[in-house]
Design a protein around this motif. Structure first.
Motif, PDB file in Angstrom:
ATOM      1  N   SER A   1       5.538  12.511  19.227  1.00 54.11           N
ATOM      2  CA  SER A   1       6.520  11.426  19.240  1.00 54.11           C
ATOM      3  C   SER A   1       7.933  11.989  19.181  1.00 54.11           C
ATOM      4  CB  SER A   1       6.277  10.486  18.055  1.00 54.11           C
ATOM      5  OG  SER A   1       4.964   9.969  18.114  1.00 54.11           O
TER       6      SER A   1
ATOM      7  N   MET B   1       0.837  -1.188   0.000  1.00 53.59           N
ATOM      8  CA  MET B   1       0.000   0.000   0.000  1.00 53.59           C
ATOM      9  C   MET B   1       0.878   1.247   0.000  1.00 53.59           C
ATOM     10  SD  MET B   1      -3.381  -0.228   2.196  1.00 53.59           S
ATOM     11  CE  MET B   1      -3.363  -1.973   1.790  1.00 53.59           C
TER      12      MET B   1
ATOM     13  N   GLY C   1       0.021  15.911  14.629  1.00 51.48           N
ATOM     14  CA  GLY C   1       0.088  16.088  16.086  1.00 51.48           C
ATOM     15  C   GLY C   1       0.839  14.943  16.733  1.00 51.48           C
ATOM     16  N   LEU C   2       0.564  13.742  16.254  1.00 55.59           N
ATOM     17  CA  LEU C   2       1.223  12.567  16.811  1.00 55.59           C
ATOM     18  C   LEU C   2       2.717  12.557  16.470  1.00 55.59           C
ATOM     19  CD1 LEU C   2       0.539  10.060  18.434  1.00 55.59           C
ATOM     20  CD2 LEU C   2       0.080   8.864  16.290  1.00 55.59           C
ATOM     21  N   MET C   3       3.042  13.001  15.246  1.00 57.43           N
ATOM     22  CA  MET C   3       4.456  13.085  14.855  1.00 57.43           C
ATOM     23  C   MET C   3       5.196  14.048  15.781  1.00 57.43           C
ATOM     24  SD  MET C   3       4.034  13.503  10.778  1.00 57.43           S
ATOM     25  CE  MET C   3       5.129  12.612   9.724  1.00 57.43           C
TER      26      MET C   3
ATOM     27  N   LEU D   1       1.781   5.412  -0.015  1.00 59.58           N
ATOM     28  CA  LEU D   1       1.383   6.649   0.637  1.00 59.58           C
ATOM     29  C   LEU D   1       0.461   7.386  -0.319  1.00 59.58           C
ATOM     30  CD1 LEU D   1       2.530   7.810   3.316  1.00 59.58           C
ATOM     31  CD2 LEU D   1       3.833   9.364   1.899  1.00 59.58           C
ATOM     32  N   LYS D   2      -0.775   7.641   0.120  1.00 64.04           N
ATOM     33  CA  LYS D   2      -1.728   8.244  -0.799  1.00 64.04           C
ATOM     34  C   LYS D   2      -2.008   9.698  -0.466  1.00 64.04           C
ATOM     35  CE  LYS D   2      -4.173   3.986  -1.724  1.00 64.04           C
ATOM     36  NZ  LYS D   2      -5.273   3.180  -1.261  1.00 64.04           N
ATOM     37  N   ARG D   3      -1.881  10.037   0.798  1.00 68.19           N
ATOM     38  CA  ARG D   3      -2.317  11.373   1.203  1.00 68.19           C
ATOM     39  C   ARG D   3      -1.237  12.016   2.068  1.00 68.19           C
ATOM     40  NH1 ARG D   3      -8.499  11.151   3.046  1.00 68.19           N
ATOM     41  NH2 ARG D   3      -9.202   9.439   1.743  1.00 68.19           N
ATOM     42  N   PRO D   4      -1.298  13.325   2.171  1.00 68.07           N
ATOM     43  CA  PRO D   4      -0.412  13.968   3.143  1.00 68.07           C
ATOM     44  C   PRO D   4      -0.882  13.614   4.559  1.00 68.07           C
ATOM     45  CG  PRO D   4      -1.935  15.562   2.193  1.00 68.07           C
ATOM     46  CD  PRO D   4      -2.157  14.272   1.480  1.00 68.07           C
TER      47      PRO D   4
ATOM     48  N   SER E   1      -2.528  13.653   8.107  1.00 65.12           N
ATOM     49  CA  SER E   1      -3.688  14.370   8.624  1.00 65.12           C
ATOM     50  C   SER E   1      -3.257  15.236   9.806  1.00 65.12           C
ATOM     51  CB  SER E   1      -4.703  13.347   9.115  1.00 65.12           C
ATOM     52  OG  SER E   1      -4.163  12.693  10.240  1.00 65.12           O
ATOM     53  N   PRO E   2      -4.101  16.168  10.249  1.00 65.36           N
ATOM     54  CA  PRO E   2      -3.760  16.965  11.439  1.00 65.36           C
ATOM     55  C   PRO E   2      -3.473  16.076  12.651  1.00 65.36           C
ATOM     56  CG  PRO E   2      -5.661  17.900  10.324  1.00 65.36           C
ATOM     57  CD  PRO E   2      -5.350  16.607   9.620  1.00 65.36           C
ATOM     58  N   LEU E   3      -4.248  14.989  12.785  1.00 63.67           N
ATOM     59  CA  LEU E   3      -4.018  14.077  13.910  1.00 63.67           C
ATOM     60  C   LEU E   3      -2.624  13.464  13.792  1.00 63.67           C
ATOM     61  CD1 LEU E   3      -6.454  11.453  15.322  1.00 63.67           C
ATOM     62  CD2 LEU E   3      -4.122  10.803  14.798  1.00 63.67           C
ATOM     63  N   HIS E   4      -2.288  13.016  12.575  1.00 64.41           N
ATOM     64  CA  HIS E   4      -0.983  12.390  12.385  1.00 64.41           C
ATOM     65  C   HIS E   4       0.138  13.392  12.616  1.00 64.41           C
ATOM     66  CE1 HIS E   4       1.830   9.791   9.695  1.00 64.41           C
ATOM     67  NE2 HIS E   4       2.129   9.714  10.969  1.00 64.41           N
TER      68      HIS E   4
END
Lengths: 429, 311
Positions: A18, A1, A13-15, A3-6, A8-11
């Motif tokens: 982390s 699979m 935030g998590l980055m 990478l299809k999208r940039p 998300s805001p949640l991701h």
């Protein structure tokens, strides 16, 4: 699979979180100085009585700031705007009745005096149609922990209206013990009020036709409270409070009159009401908060008693039902009952000597009241909430009629109905 | 080089002895194996220097054991146990613990409360042993007042946990250890390195021959690895309910619990594997996805990450 999208805001935030975690303890140390968010509550309350009576629009803004370690500053600003017709205390009569609005300086129009009169049709409840009031009130509170198990709070409030000023202060201390399952609290409060009615303060108990007015008057209220909060079970919190206060000074309502009737029930005159200069109030308040899964139940009973012989009971229940997706609905029911003040009367008898104390204020009458309402809430953003409360209030006096021939068939103290709409918004910055 | 991950959530190995083994593998790779956090752990290094590999292995194992001792809720002397015994009193924590609590707080917020380090008390009534023994609804409901990170008073370095509430770093601790170990090893060691703690892994770069080949075992069998993934750098983590479920009247109750209801999230995938920049990030995305239940795949699509869901 692939990478299809940039991200998300949640991701994102998590980055960021982390990276902060893995880059050592930088964030943890900076959190020491990090400011807590500012909590803002904004409310708009609309209250409207039936039959064209009083309506209120009340915006309230409250700010709460946590300075860390549970040191909290809490400030509230309230603006009140009242308008509409207000019962003046007199009973309906078979003949037209004419009264002067309180701002009048004389009952009879004459040079150098201001006189505003209003006439009430036969059978109607006498109400002053010119009633209008604006109030600004502010309240500031500070609370902080003392050691691990105590919290000290103190604060003050002030309010001003055209005819009334009030300042007060309070302080409280609470102590946690039994592994924080029990909290004991105690508080004291003191209030000082100045009353300077439109057109002057009437002499309590005086004949309305004499129109005797005095300069401003004062009253003080001194009170205290003790309470205990107990975690009964994991999902059951109980609280019991006892409150006592003593009011002293001018406790009379300067705008309230009482009708005088003859033996047939015909209204022959009016007196300004007169209340004792002391009043002691005590109350016992018992609250239970229960968590039934995501649903919570608030159940309370309050017993009140005062030195004017008013005894009251309140039963209040609120059920908050979680609807998921950050939404909830909260039905509310309240039942209230009180006995009358010992000097309360619908009217005075012309044949008996005038008593020392007298009032026809419906708030001092025996009555039962119910409130039924519902509130809808939805979370907005991170810690925000928007809610709408709708309530219907109904007050039913015990004594509403008289057997005297002239008063038969008249509703001397009608039921009161009111609608309450409140829009609330909570957010954090 | 093929790395076979342990089935996620598999049966716990015996308590570890504080020792590690160094074994050469094919393709110029040296493996250092040890047990920590109830998982088989390995560090793979591209090197011909067995001594250097041993040194790196010692650093790796000691770091893993240090993190386990410090943050395991099963260790009475750990900071987590100290916080859980605090009975409503404030506990002052060190910077590393503060960073982990901060991370947990941010994850709680990002997931709108779905990820919650206080939800572990639900273990008191949920035992996922493959049986049909569901807890009483009342027993679950009775625990809910003890759950909710918003009830925790947290301002670094001080945490105050209401009496009877508990926290644990499940879903963070092991992933954090993987990233920490890789960081320590990479700082002292020049070659390609991969850290694999029971299926949660991270690599600093690909070996010279080819990327790391990671096999993810099919969770419900002991058969051959079902997925074969290539990983050059970054983290890879798997969340799954292989052996940890209850089955009643044909309904499977997985071990991922919704902290708001206290009941298992319905329709979770059997396993979710996510690739991200670090192991903590991959692990948290996998956990968030499981908490979405039937929406796991669409959630992961939205995040724009590489993932593999198994239903």
């Amino acid at each position: 699979m692939q990478l299809k999208r940039p991200p998300s805001p949640l991701h994102l935030g998590l980055m960021a979180a982390s990276c902060a975690l893995l880059s050592g303890t930088a964030r943890a140390q900076s959190a020491d100085d990090a400011e807590q968010p500012l909590q803002i509550d904004a409310d708009l309350l609309y209250y409207k009585e039936n039959a064209g009576r009083v309506q209120t629009i009340e915006p309230v803004v409250s700010l709460k700031k946590d300075f860390g370690d549970q040191r909290l500053l809490d400030g509230t600003l309230t603006l009140d705007s009242l308008s509409g017709a207000t019962p003046n205390g007199a009973i309906p009569a078979r003949t037209p009745q004419t009264f002067a609005s309180p701002s009048s300086t004389s009952l009879i129009p004459e040079p150098g005096h201001k006189t505003t009169l209003y006439t009430i049709a036969p059978g109607d409840l006498p109400q002053d149609p010119h009633f209008k009031e604006q109030r600004v009130a502010g309240d500031l509170d500070w609370s902080q922990p003392i050691g691990l198990d105590n919290t000290l709070s103190y604060g003050g409030h002030a309010s001003t209206e055209h005819d009334f000023e009030s300042v007060g202060a309070h302080a409280g201390l609470s102590h946690d013990f039994n592994e924080k399952n029990t909290t004991l609290s105690a508080g004291v409060n003191e209030e000082y009020d100045r009353i300077h009615a439109h057109g002057g303060n009437p002499v309590p108990g005086s004949d309305y036709m004499l129109y005797e007015k005095e300069s401003s008057q004062t009253k003080t209220v001194t009170g205290g409270l003790i309470g205990v909060t107990q975690v009964m079970r994991r999902n059951w919190l109980m609280e019991l409070n006892y409150a006592y206060d003593h009011s002293q000074g001018y406790l009379t309502d300067p705008y309230r009159i009482i009708s005088v009737a003859d033996a047939t029930g015909a209204v022959t005159g009016y007196r300004y009401e007169s209340r004792p200069e002391n009043r002691t109030r005590q109350s016992l308040y018992w609250v239970n908060k229960l968590a039934l899964g995501p649903t919570t139940l608030d159940l309370s009973y309050r017993r009140g008693k005062d030195s004017w012989s008013i005894g009251s009971d309140t039963v209040d229940a609120k059920l908050r039902i979680d609807l998921g997706s950050g939404m909830y609905v909260e039905p509310h029911a309240r039942w209230y009952h009180q006995s009358a003040a010992d000097f309360y009367n619908l009217y005075l008898s012309e044949t008996a000597p005038a008593p020392n104390f007298m009032s026809a204020d419906p708030r001092l009458a025996a009555f039962a009241a119910t409130t039924l309402g519902i509130k809808f809430g939805v979370t907005t953003g991170r810690n925000g909430e928007l809610s709408l409360r709708l309530e219907q209030y109904e007050q039913r006096p015990t004594d509403q009629s008289s057997a005297l021939p002239q008063l038969q068939g008249l509703d001397l103290n009608p039921n009161l109905k009111a609608t309450i709409v409140q829009l609330s918004w909570h957010t954090e910055y | 080089m093929r790395v076979v991950c342990a089935a996620p959530g598999g049966a716990s190995p015996p308590p570890h002895a504080p020792e590690f083994e160094v074994a050469p593998r094919e393709g110029g790779i040296v493996a250092v194996c040890f047990v920590a956090m109830a998982s088989p752990c390995e560090l793979l290094l591209e090197t011909a220097d067995a001594h250097a590999a041993g040194e790196a292995g010692r650093i790796a194992a000691q770091e893993a054991w240090r993190i386990e001792a410090k943050f395991s809720r099963y260790r009475p002397e750990s900071i987590v146990s100290v916080i859980n015994r605090s009975r409503g009193h404030a506990v002052v924590v060190d910077g590393e613990t503060a960073a982990l609590i901060d991370y947990a707080a941010q994850c709680h917020e990002l997931s709108e409360g779905l990820f919650d380090i206080t939800s572990g008390v639900l273990r008191r009534c949920w035992t996922f042993d493959g049986s049909d023994r569901l807890p009483e609804a009342a027993a679950v409901a009775a625990l809910l007042p003890l759950i909710g990170f918003e009830k925790v008073r947290w301002q670094a370095p001080r945490i105050t946990l209401p009496a009877e509430m508990e926290i644990d770093f499940g879903g963070i601790g092991k992933e954090y250890a993987v990233d920490r170990v890789l960081g320590l090893v990479a700082a002292r060691f020049a070659g390609a390195a991969l850290v694999n703690f029971g299926g949660d892994l991270a690599a600093n770069c690909a070996p010279s021959a080819a990327p790391w080949q990671v096999g993810v075992k099919r969770p419900d069998t002991e058969r051959e690895a079902r997925l074969l993934l290539e990983l050059s750098r970054g983290g890879l983590a798997t969340s799954g309910d292989t052996y940890r479920f209850l089955l009643r009247e044909g309904v499977r109750y997985g071990h991922i619990l919704d902290p708001r209801s206290g009941w298992p999230v319905r329709d979770t995938p059997r396993s979710v594997t996510v690739a991200a920049a670090s192991c903590v990030e991959a692990g948290m995305l996998a956990t968030f996805a499981m908490l979405q239940g039937s929406g796991a795949e669409s959630f992961l699509e939205e995040q724009g990450v590489r993932y593999w869901c198994l239903r």
